[in-house]
Design a protein around this motif. Structure first.
Motif, PDB file in Angstrom:
ATOM      1  N   LEU A  86      -0.819  -2.887   8.660  1.00 12.33           N
ATOM      2  CA  LEU A  86       0.499  -2.830   8.031  1.00 12.33           C
ATOM      3  C   LEU A  86       1.471  -3.871   8.561  1.00 12.33           C
ATOM      4  CD1 LEU A  86       1.079   1.048   7.883  1.00 12.33           C
ATOM      5  CD2 LEU A  86       0.130  -0.459   6.122  1.00 12.33           C
ATOM      6  N   GLY A  87       1.110  -4.581   9.589  1.00 14.26           N
ATOM      7  CA  GLY A  87       2.020  -5.579  10.138  1.00 14.26           C
ATOM      8  C   GLY A  87       3.307  -4.943  10.630  1.00 14.26           C
ATOM      9  N   ASP A  88       4.438  -5.549  10.272  1.00 13.67           N
ATOM     10  CA  ASP A  88       5.734  -5.049  10.718  1.00 13.67           C
ATOM     11  C   ASP A  88       6.048  -3.654  10.187  1.00 13.67           C
ATOM     12  OD1 ASP A  88       6.138  -7.376  12.087  1.00 13.67           O
ATOM     13  OD2 ASP A  88       7.445  -8.297  10.574  1.00 13.67           O
ATOM     14  N   LEU A  89       5.390  -3.262   9.109  1.00 11.97           N
ATOM     15  CA  LEU A  89       5.665  -1.942   8.538  1.00 11.97           C
ATOM     16  C   LEU A  89       5.101  -0.811   9.395  1.00 11.97           C
ATOM     17  CD1 LEU A  89       5.062  -2.395   4.696  1.00 11.97           C
ATOM     18  CD2 LEU A  89       7.214  -2.471   5.958  1.00 11.97           C
ATOM     19  N   GLU A  90       4.240  -1.148  10.344  1.00 12.97           N
ATOM     20  CA  GLU A  90       3.642  -0.108  11.175  1.00 12.97           C
ATOM     21  C   GLU A  90       4.692   0.735  11.874  1.00 12.97           C
ATOM     22  OE1 GLU A  90       0.948   0.010  15.198  1.00 12.97           O
ATOM     23  OE2 GLU A  90       0.401  -1.451  13.647  1.00 12.97           O
ATOM     24  N   ARG A  91       5.801   0.089  12.267  1.00 10.44           N
ATOM     25  CA  ARG A  91       6.840   0.822  12.989  1.00 10.44           C
ATOM     26  C   ARG A  91       7.648   1.741  12.069  1.00 10.44           C
ATOM     27  NH1 ARG A  91      10.342  -4.349  14.734  1.00 10.44           N
ATOM     28  NH2 ARG A  91       8.201  -5.097  14.971  1.00 10.44           N
ATOM     29  N   THR A  92       7.432   1.657  10.755  1.00  5.96           N
ATOM     30  CA  THR A  92       8.207   2.475   9.818  1.00  5.96           C
ATOM     31  C   THR A  92       7.450   3.709   9.339  1.00  5.96           C
ATOM     32  OG1 THR A  92       7.469   1.277   7.834  1.00  5.96           O
ATOM     33  CG2 THR A  92       9.400   0.395   8.997  1.00  5.96           C
ATOM     34  N   VAL A  93       6.244   3.935   9.847  1.00  6.70           N
ATOM     35  CA  VAL A  93       5.495   5.139   9.475  1.00  6.70           C
ATOM     36  C   VAL A  93       5.225   5.950  10.744  1.00  6.70           C
ATOM     37  CG1 VAL A  93       4.448   4.041   7.467  1.00  6.70           C
ATOM     38  CG2 VAL A  93       3.244   4.011   9.651  1.00  6.70           C
ATOM     39  N   PRO A  94       5.220   7.284  10.649  1.00  6.26           N
ATOM     40  CA  PRO A  94       4.966   8.105  11.834  1.00  6.26           C
ATOM     41  C   PRO A  94       3.560   7.847  12.368  1.00  6.26           C
ATOM     42  CG  PRO A  94       5.779   9.434   9.993  1.00  6.26           C
ATOM     43  CD  PRO A  94       5.428   8.099   9.443  1.00  6.26           C
ATOM     44  N   ARG A 147       6.165  -4.473  -0.057  1.00  4.65           N
ATOM     45  CA  ARG A 147       5.484  -4.935   1.160  1.00  4.65           C
ATOM     46  C   ARG A 147       4.321  -4.012   1.509  1.00  4.65           C
ATOM     47  NH1 ARG A 147      10.008  -4.916   5.380  1.00  4.65           N
ATOM     48  NH2 ARG A 147       8.374  -5.730   6.774  1.00  4.65           N
ATOM     49  N   PHE A 148       4.515  -2.721   1.364  1.00  6.77           N
ATOM     50  CA  PHE A 148       3.466  -1.750   1.658  1.00  6.77           C
ATOM     51  C   PHE A 148       2.289  -1.922   0.695  1.00  6.77           C
ATOM     52  CE2 PHE A 148       1.700   2.601   1.086  1.00  6.77           C
ATOM     53  CZ  PHE A 148       1.220   2.792   2.386  1.00  6.77           C
ATOM     54  N   GLN A 149       2.587  -2.093  -0.575  1.00  9.68           N
ATOM     55  CA  GLN A 149       1.527  -2.265  -1.563  1.00  9.68           C
ATOM     56  C   GLN A 149       0.773  -3.565  -1.345  1.00  9.68           C
ATOM     57  OE1 GLN A 149       3.870  -1.809  -5.136  1.00  9.68           O
ATOM     58  NE2 GLN A 149       3.580   0.410  -5.185  1.00  9.68           N
ATOM     59  N   SER A 150       1.487  -4.603  -0.986  1.00  8.66           N
ATOM     60  CA  SER A 150       0.826  -5.883  -0.714  1.00  8.66           C
ATOM     61  C   SER A 150      -0.101  -5.772   0.495  1.00  8.66           C
ATOM     62  CB  SER A 150       1.881  -6.966  -0.469  1.00  8.66           C
ATOM     63  OG  SER A 150       1.287  -8.198  -0.137  1.00  8.66           O
ATOM     64  N   ALA A 151       0.334  -5.026   1.526  1.00  7.40           N
ATOM     65  CA  ALA A 151      -0.459  -4.901   2.757  1.00  7.40           C
ATOM     66  C   ALA A 151      -1.699  -4.051   2.563  1.00  7.40           C
ATOM     67  CB  ALA A 151       0.407  -4.317   3.870  1.00  7.40           C
ATOM     68  N   THR A 152      -1.691  -3.152   1.588  1.00  4.86           N
ATOM     69  CA  THR A 152      -2.802  -2.202   1.431  1.00  4.86           C
ATOM     70  C   THR A 152      -3.585  -2.400   0.139  1.00  4.86           C
ATOM     71  OG1 THR A 152      -1.374  -0.528   0.387  1.00  4.86           O
ATOM     72  CG2 THR A 152      -1.553  -0.485   2.797  1.00  4.86           C
ATOM     73  N   ALA A 153      -3.346  -3.497  -0.571  1.00  3.13           N
ATOM     74  CA  ALA A 153      -3.988  -3.724  -1.866  1.00  3.13           C
ATOM     75  C   ALA A 153      -5.492  -3.919  -1.714  1.00  3.13           C
ATOM     76  CB  ALA A 153      -3.365  -4.930  -2.563  1.00  3.13           C
ATOM     77  N   GLY A 154      -6.230  -3.299  -2.626  1.00  2.55           N
ATOM     78  CA  GLY A 154      -7.679  -3.447  -2.667  1.00  2.55           C
ATOM     79  C   GLY A 154      -8.121  -4.150  -3.935  1.00  2.55           C
ATOM     80  N   GLU A 155      -9.266  -3.744  -4.456  1.00  5.31           N
ATOM     81  CA  GLU A 155      -9.811  -4.368  -5.651  1.00  5.31           C
ATOM     82  C   GLU A 155      -9.123  -3.820  -6.908  1.00  5.31           C
ATOM     83  OE1 GLU A 155     -12.048  -6.852  -5.828  1.00  5.31           O
ATOM     84  OE2 GLU A 155     -11.825  -6.906  -3.641  1.00  5.31           O
ATOM     85  N   PRO A 156      -8.958  -4.674  -7.929  1.00  6.79           N
ATOM     86  CA  PRO A 156      -8.328  -4.215  -9.180  1.00  6.79           C
ATOM     87  C   PRO A 156      -9.213  -3.211  -9.923  1.00  6.79           C
ATOM     88  CG  PRO A 156      -8.280  -6.619  -9.000  1.00  6.79           C
ATOM     89  CD  PRO A 156      -9.208  -6.119  -7.940  1.00  6.79           C
ATOM     90  N   SER A 157      -8.570  -2.281 -10.581  1.00  6.51           N
ATOM     91  CA  SER A 157      -9.259  -1.294 -11.427  1.00  6.51           C
ATOM     92  C   SER A 157      -8.479  -1.108 -12.711  1.00  6.51           C
ATOM     93  CB  SER A 157      -9.371   0.058 -10.708  1.00  6.51           C
ATOM     94  OG  SER A 157     -10.103  -0.031  -9.523  1.00  6.51           O
ATOM     95  N   ARG A 158      -9.175  -0.740 -13.769  1.00  8.23           N
ATOM     96  CA  ARG A 158      -8.486  -0.415 -15.007  1.00  8.23           C
ATOM     97  C   ARG A 158      -7.635   0.834 -14.791  1.00  8.23           C
ATOM     98  NH1 ARG A 158      -8.744  -2.848 -19.359  1.00  8.23           N
ATOM     99  NH2 ARG A 158     -10.671  -3.911 -18.743  1.00  8.23           N
ATOM    100  N   ILE A 159      -6.405   0.829 -15.325  1.00 14.82           N
ATOM    101  CA  ILE A 159      -5.446   1.888 -15.019  1.00 14.82           C
ATOM    102  C   ILE A 159      -5.733   3.122 -15.873  1.00 14.82           C
ATOM    103  CG2 ILE A 159      -3.003   2.510 -14.859  1.00 14.82           C
ATOM    104  CD1 ILE A 159      -2.349  -0.483 -14.697  1.00 14.82           C
TER     105      ILE A 159
END
Length: 349
Positions: A86-94, A147-159
């Motif tokens: 998560l990079g810098d976002l790590e400090r924003t989650v418990p 930022r959170f979505q960018s850090a945890t994005a995986g492979e694309p899937s049909r919605i």
């Protein structure tokens, strides 16, 4: 509240931690939901019941068996967050610290995050009547989420999100007179969303202003991860924030009265703020729709999907909310909304 402090309680039960000699604690949250929990901030005595430096911890204690299930889900999600980059976002989650016994049920101990819940400022006098204040809330929530979505994005899937929501709504509300109309709208959303593919991400699952902490003009914490998933549809969190922000606009207004700062919005029954935010004219609806379009565009999707995503988000609350009355209100609201936004909004999308 204090920044995170690293320690593991030596205590094996909630009683050991809360009632250790010299421990200090305060109850900060409780609920009467079917999965009710009580959350304490506890500072154990230095050197006696903790390993490492003394400091505060958050402990969430289940009141019911259903709440224990929610806490187990949160523990799994917190462990997944520990593994994520998560990079810098790590400090924003418990940070998960320990699981304690609470009369045979699990209680989770985490680090404490600094900040004030956005709900505190949301409910201050005239806060939601001021464009700048509301725009700041949406900007803070939207920036953290991107930022959170960018850090945890995986492979694309049909919605297939809307179709999944439709199935869950059908299972919960079989026989309800509003079900057919709600299903028609979810089918319209599915036709729109299913054409697209998007990277699946970690999802908070209850990304509303009550779960966001703010400190010094930034999101300093995102709490309550019991509805989170490792791989889900990123549209869920984006839509949930917008819908819940609109839902409570009339909370401090008497029935039938005009809502301050929002011309054309009156408190009449349930969900007027959501209808206003999605369909009407005004500075707040403009902000709501802009935030949805911007967030959708950041995911690499056509911004015009915003309304179909909003319909799916309403259906998700109708399918998953703990309180039956609250969930049914969302079902009724979904059934009453048009299949598509107003013509002028459609052109702007």
């Amino acid at each position: 509240m204090s920044e995170t402090t690293q320690f593991l309680p030596r205590a094996g039960s909630v009683h050991d931690l809360l009632f250790a000699p010299g421990s200090r604690g305060i109850l900060i949250a409780t609920s009467r939901d079917p999965d009710a929990k009580r959350t304490f901030i506890v500072t154990p005595p230095a050197g006696n019941y903790v390993d490492g430096p003394a400091g505060p911890a958050a402990i969430k204690i289940p009141v019911t068996v259903a709440a224990a299930g929610a806490i187990n889900r949160e523990i799994r999600m917190l462990l997944a967050l520990l593994e994520a980059d998560l990079g810098d976002l790590e400090r924003t989650v418990p940070r998960y610290l320990h699981t304690l016994d609470s009369d045979g049920l699990p209680a989770v101990v985490t680090t404490v995050l600094r900040g004030t819940p956005m709900s505190v400022t949301y409910h201050r006098w005239m806060h939601t009547a001021r464009r700048r204040a509301v725009a700041t809330d949406f900007a803070l929530a939207g920036d953290w989420l991107q930022r959170f979505q960018s850090a945890t994005a995986g492979e694309p899937s049909r919605i297939t999100w809307a179709a999944e929501v439709a199935a869950a709504v059908r299972d919960r509300w079989a026989g309800n007179p509003r079900l057919e109309a709600a299903q028609v709208r979810l089918a319209a959303a599915d036709r729109q969303l299913r054409r697209q593919r998007v990277a699946r991400t970690m999802v908070h699952g209850d990304y509303w202003f009550g779960n966001l902490l703010v400190d010094e003009g930034r999101i300093s914490g995102v709490v309550d991860w019991e509805s989170g998933v490792r791989r889900g549809w990123p549209l869920r969190d984006l839509v949930r924030f917008a819908l819940t922000y609109c839902l409570y606009l009339d909370r401090h207004t008497r029935e039938g009265r005009a809502v301050r700062g929002h011309r054309g919005l009156r408190r009449r029954g349930f969900g007027g703020g959501i209808r206003y935010g999605l369909l009407e004219a005004g500075w707040l609806p403009d902000l709501v729709r802009l935030s949805l379009r911007t967030g959708i565009d950041s995911l690499g999707l056509p911004a015009g999907l915003w309304y179909g995503a909003a319909l799916a988000g309403l259906g998700e609350i109708a399918a998953g909310a703990n309180d039956d009355e609250f969930a049914e209100h969302h079902l009724a609201l979904l059934a009453e909304l048009p299949y598509r936004p107003l013509a002028d909004e459609l052109r702007r999308s």
